[in-house]
Design an enzyme around this catalytic site. Sequence first.
Site, PDB file in Angstrom:
ATOM      1  N   HIS A  74       0.836  -1.196   0.000  1.00  0.00           N
ATOM      2  CA  HIS A  74       0.000   0.000   0.000  1.00  0.00           C
ATOM      3  C   HIS A  74       0.872   1.247   0.000  1.00  0.00           C
ATOM      4  O   HIS A  74       1.974   1.243   0.541  1.00  0.00           O
ATOM      5  CB  HIS A  74      -0.932   0.020   1.218  1.00  0.00           C
ATOM      6  N   HIS A  82       0.924   5.173   1.151  1.00  0.00           N
ATOM      7  CA  HIS A  82       0.272   6.180   2.004  1.00  0.00           C
ATOM      8  C   HIS A  82       0.317   7.542   1.312  1.00  0.00           C
ATOM      9  O   HIS A  82       1.396   7.987   0.908  1.00  0.00           O
ATOM     10  CB  HIS A  82       1.027   6.356   3.321  1.00  0.00           C
TER      11      HIS A  82
HETATM   12  P1  5GP Z   1       1.872   0.222   7.329  1.00  0.00           P
HETATM   13  O1  5GP Z   1       2.280   0.393   8.758  1.00  0.00           O
HETATM   14  O2  5GP Z   1       1.829  -1.244   6.941  1.00  0.00           O
HETATM   15  O3  5GP Z   1       2.692   1.046   6.376  1.00  0.00           O
HETATM   16  O4  5GP Z   1       0.409   0.812   7.214  1.00  0.00           O
HETATM   17  C1  5GP Z   1      -0.735   0.066   7.408  1.00  0.00           C
HETATM   18  C2  5GP Z   1      -1.852   1.053   7.534  1.00  0.00           C
HETATM   19  O5  5GP Z   1      -3.075   0.346   7.415  1.00  0.00           O
HETATM   20  C3  5GP Z   1      -1.885   1.765   8.881  1.00  0.00           C
HETATM   21  O6  5GP Z   1      -1.719   3.164   8.682  1.00  0.00           O
HETATM   22  C4  5GP Z   1      -3.256   1.418   9.445  1.00  0.00           C
HETATM   23  O7  5GP Z   1      -3.887   2.501  10.062  1.00  0.00           O
HETATM   24  C5  5GP Z   1      -4.029   0.974   8.210  1.00  0.00           C
HETATM   25  N1  5GP Z   1      -5.063  -0.002   8.508  1.00  0.00           N
HETATM   26  C6  5GP Z   1      -4.914  -1.187   9.144  1.00  0.00           C
HETATM   27  N2  5GP Z   1      -6.081  -1.834   9.210  1.00  0.00           N
HETATM   28  C7  5GP Z   1      -7.006  -1.047   8.593  1.00  0.00           C
HETATM   29  C8  5GP Z   1      -8.403  -1.187   8.350  1.00  0.00           C
HETATM   30  O8  5GP Z   1      -9.050  -2.172   8.704  1.00  0.00           O
HETATM   31  N3  5GP Z   1      -9.009  -0.173   7.677  1.00  0.00           N
HETATM   32  C9  5GP Z   1      -8.339   0.928   7.265  1.00  0.00           C
HETATM   33  N4  5GP Z   1      -9.033   1.850   6.618  1.00  0.00           N
HETATM   34  N5  5GP Z   1      -7.015   1.091   7.481  1.00  0.00           N
HETATM   35  C10 5GP Z   1      -6.353   0.117   8.136  1.00  0.00           C
END
Ligand code: 5GP
Length: 144
Positions: A100, A102
Amino acid sequence: MTDCIFCKIINGEIPSAKVYEDDEVYAFLDITQVTKGHTLVIPKKHVKNIFEYDSDLACSIFSRIPKIANAIQDSLPGVKGMNILNNNGEIAYQSVFHSHIHLIPRYQTEEGFKLSFTDNSKSYTNDEFQQLAASIKKTIESVS
Ligand code: 5GP
Ligand code: ZN
């Protein structure tokens, strides 16, 4: 992938606040809203992180980003900039293992977001610096 939270979001098994969708890409608000409008852009194909992309998948996901970034800026008053981040691997703070991107709109200097880069330029001689580049370049050429 059956136990992947983002695959479930794409399939509608888990609700999300969708902002964009096409055949290859889905975008929705990040639940944490680090800043207002914080959005995640994901490929519909389950890939863990950037190390599993091919160039077609990279084209499809990265080509949508300007449109979504501009829509965030144009629809939310006060957006002055945007950090675009992509964490790959646990060591790099990835917590959801469906790739993903951001999109974090920025409104002011002090808000719920910090990023700092250490300047390690003094740790390398010019030769070491050039060798570092040469090593990566050689590997790119061997796979191209
Ligand atoms: P990472 O830390 O892997 O770069 O980011 C994962 C992101 O996914 C986090 O910012 C977290 O808030 C988001 N996230 C995790 N679970 C969910 C969810 O069920 N729904 C949404 N909308 N965001 C999620
Ligand atoms: Zn997935």
